[in-house]
Structures are given as C-alpha cells and as structure tokens.
Design an enzyme around this catalytic site. Structure first.
Site, PDB file in Angstrom:
ATOM      1  N   GLY A  37       2.363   2.373  10.710  1.00  0.00           N
ATOM      2  CA  GLY A  37       3.357   3.433  10.534  1.00  0.00           C
ATOM      3  C   GLY A  37       4.057   3.834  11.813  1.00  0.00           C
ATOM      4  N   GLU A  55      -5.660  -4.703  10.535  1.00  0.00           N
ATOM      5  CA  GLU A  55      -4.608  -3.722  10.786  1.00  0.00           C
ATOM      6  C   GLU A  55      -4.892  -2.968  12.083  1.00  0.00           C
ATOM      7  OE1 GLU A  55      -2.533  -2.624   6.808  1.00  0.00           O
ATOM      8  OE2 GLU A  55      -4.155  -1.229   7.149  1.00  0.00           O
ATOM      9  N   SER A  85       3.201  -2.066  10.263  1.00  0.00           N
ATOM     10  CA  SER A  85       4.652  -2.153  10.451  1.00  0.00           C
ATOM     11  C   SER A  85       5.247  -3.516  10.089  1.00  0.00           C
ATOM     12  CB  SER A  85       5.031  -1.750  11.884  1.00  0.00           C
ATOM     13  OG  SER A  85       4.641  -0.410  12.135  1.00  0.00           O
ATOM     14  N   LYS A 128       0.151   4.259  -0.355  1.00  0.00           N
ATOM     15  CA  LYS A 128      -0.481   5.478   0.170  1.00  0.00           C
ATOM     16  C   LYS A 128      -0.217   6.636  -0.811  1.00  0.00           C
ATOM     17  CE  LYS A 128      -0.130   3.416   4.678  1.00  0.00           C
ATOM     18  NZ  LYS A 128      -0.081   3.570   6.117  1.00  0.00           N
ATOM     19  N   ASN A 131       0.879  -1.174   0.000  1.00  0.00           N
ATOM     20  CA  ASN A 131       0.000   0.000   0.000  1.00  0.00           C
ATOM     21  C   ASN A 131       0.916   1.224   0.000  1.00  0.00           C
ATOM     22  OD1 ASN A 131      -1.797   2.061   0.511  1.00  0.00           O
ATOM     23  ND2 ASN A 131      -2.259   1.430   2.610  1.00  0.00           N
ATOM     24  N   GLU A 166      -6.872   4.992   7.639  1.00  0.00           N
ATOM     25  CA  GLU A 166      -6.606   6.407   7.344  1.00  0.00           C
ATOM     26  C   GLU A 166      -7.811   7.054   6.659  1.00  0.00           C
ATOM     27  OE1 GLU A 166      -2.862   5.798   5.356  1.00  0.00           O
ATOM     28  OE2 GLU A 166      -1.968   5.257   7.273  1.00  0.00           O
ATOM     29  N   HIS A 191      -9.600   1.569   4.591  1.00  0.00           N
ATOM     30  CA  HIS A 191      -8.335   1.701   5.325  1.00  0.00           C
ATOM     31  C   HIS A 191      -8.550   2.653   6.503  1.00  0.00           C
ATOM     32  CE1 HIS A 191      -4.230   2.784   6.331  1.00  0.00           C
ATOM     33  NE2 HIS A 191      -3.871   1.663   5.743  1.00  0.00           N
TER      34      HIS A 191
HETATM   35  P1  PGA Z   1       2.670   0.353   7.614  1.00  0.00           P
HETATM   36  O1  PGA Z   1       1.230   0.594   6.950  1.00  0.00           O
HETATM   37  O2  PGA Z   1       3.192  -0.959   7.065  1.00  0.00           O
HETATM   38  O3  PGA Z   1       3.505   1.522   7.171  1.00  0.00           O
HETATM   39  O4  PGA Z   1       2.482   0.290   9.077  1.00  0.00           O
HETATM   40  C1  PGA Z   1       0.337  -0.459   6.762  1.00  0.00           C
HETATM   41  C2  PGA Z   1      -0.941   0.064   6.166  1.00  0.00           C
HETATM   42  O5  PGA Z   1      -1.369   1.177   6.512  1.00  0.00           O
HETATM   43  O6  PGA Z   1      -1.587  -0.621   5.322  1.00  0.00           O
END
Ligand code: PGA
Length: 250
Positions: A172, A166, A212, A11, A9, A96, A94
């Site tokens: 992140g 998640e 992560s 982003k 992903n 976010e 997601h």
């Molecule tokens: P990350 O993000 O691996 O940077 O923690 C995962 C995601 O948001 O899908």
C-alpha cells in the site's frame, strides 16, 4: 511448469452490490486467461460473490478465519463455515492481521492446518519489515516465517498451499520490490521448502509476490523465474486495472 495465480485482496472494501457489479465487469475481461483468478473479499461479500462468479473462471476466497470448527468465539468465522458456502481459498497471516490483530506464527500454523483439513487452500503471507530489511535479515525472517507456518504438514499438504511473499514496506505504499529482489526472496523461500519437504514440493508450490503490484509493473515481476503471480491489494479494487494484471501475458 507452475501456473500463475493472480489473487485480489479487497481488504475492508466493497459492499455486496459493488462486489456483484465488479465481478460482472471482470468476468468477460478475464474469461480467456490461462492464469488462475481469485478474489479474496470481505465476509459479507462472500455469498454474493460466489453466486455471481458461478460458472466463471473466477474463484472466491476469504481474508481470514478462525482455526476452531465452532464454539464460543464471538465474531469469528470457522473454516467449515467458509467451505459450506463454497469458498475455496483463504488468506492466512496477512501482515495487517499480524500487525493489528495479534496474528502470530503459531496461530498462522493452526489456521493453515485447519484450512487444509477443511478442504480450503490457504494463501499464506510472509514478509519482512523495513527495519528487518535494512538490518540484512530479510532471508532469515521470511524463511523462518515460512517454516513455522508449514510446521507439521505433510508433503502432499504443502503442495496445496500458496505462499505470498509480501515485504511489509511495499504494501500500500506504492514502493515495489525490484523484480530481482522479489525473485531472490522468493527463491530463498523455495530453497527453505526444498530443505524441509524436498525438491518435488519446492518446484511445484506456488509462491506469489505482493506489495504495490499494478498493471504497469506486473509483467516485469510475473515473468521472473520464481514468481508465480501476485497478491494484489489496491489495484484489485478496479475491475479494468485488475484484468490487466490477470492478462499480463496477453
Ligand atoms: P497492495 O496490497 O497491493 O495495496 O500493496 C497488497 C496486499 O496487502 O496483499
């Protein structure tokens, strides 16, 4: 045996020339994997990525879409627009988007239905916040989000979906759920799906872990009984690092 699905992903990262370069670098590194490889890229990279990934084993996905087919929705992209250029996957719900763009369980459900109707495979994200985890509500939150996201779907449709568990506090942040915790949450999601759609569906649906994931922790996570791969944010931005995650079992 369920297959492992490793999805990147990106982003809001990478310009088209960077996407092309990335896919050219990744292609030889992942060509022999038995795992499914998906890159979910920004809208502006979709077409270039699809062209570059043609005749490779890398599949391309979007990161969001609207649930309507067309109309007066300035700035939105519809499922059939994605499908028309050859996109196969789309991330839906997601955290976010839930957090910053008012995505709700209801809109997630509408988007999942619209994606399936248009022949796109949704990657549906669910996950708890740190406060919810600390209050002991993880299981309740993630199973409720799952049930609401899949409401009204047939068994056959549910089999086509990928769920990404998640935990929001792990995205992140560099903090990963322990492989046991992640497996336990994913089992809870699978049990909920079993209750609603039966054992056959619950045993075949792909449920990923995200938050992560990197080359140094992916093996431990992906070899757990119920974790069918990962949704990878930060570590999917570097082709070599991402290839190590895809090739975790080599
Ligand atoms: P990350 O993000 O691996 O940077 O923690 C995962 C995601 O948001 O899908």
């Amino acid at each position: 045996m369920r297959r492992k699905v490793i999805a990147g992903n990106w982003k809001m990262n990478k310009l088209p020339n960077e996407a092309i370069q990335f896919i050219e670098e990744l292609t030889p590194l992942v060509k022999d994997t038995e795992n499914e490889v998906i890159l979910c890229v920004p809208y502006t990279d979709l077409f270039y990525s699809l062209l570059t990934a043609q005749s490779t084993n890398i599949k391309i996905g979007a990161q969001n879409m609207h649930f309507e087919e067309k109309g007066a929705y300035t700035g939105e992209v519809s499922p059939n627009m994605l499908k028309s250029i050859g996109v196969q996957y789309v991330i839906i719900g997601h955290s976010e988007r839930r957090q910053y763009f008012n995505e709700t369980d209801e809109s997630v459900n509408k988007k999942v239905k619209a994606a399936l109707t248009n022949g796109l495979k949704p990657i549906v994200c669910v996950g708890e916040t740190l406060e919810e985890r600390e209050a002991g509500k993880t299981e309740e939150i993630i199973t409720t989000q799952t049930a609401l996201a899949l409401e009204g779907l047939t068994n056959e449709q549910v089999k086509d979906i990928i769920i990404a568990y998640e935990p929001i506090w792990a995205i992140g942040t560099g903090k990963t759920a322990t492989s046991e915790d992640a497996n336990c949450s994913i089992k809870a999601i699978r049990n909920k799906i079993c209750q609603i759609y039966g054992q056959n569906v619950s045993e075949s649906i792909i449920i990923q872990y995200g938050g992560s994931v990197k080359s140094t922790n992916c093996q431990e996570l992906f070899t757990m009984s119920d974790i069918d791969g990962g949704l990878v944010g930060g570590a999917s931005l570097d082709a070599e690092e991402f290839s190590k995650i895809v090739n975790y079992n080599k």
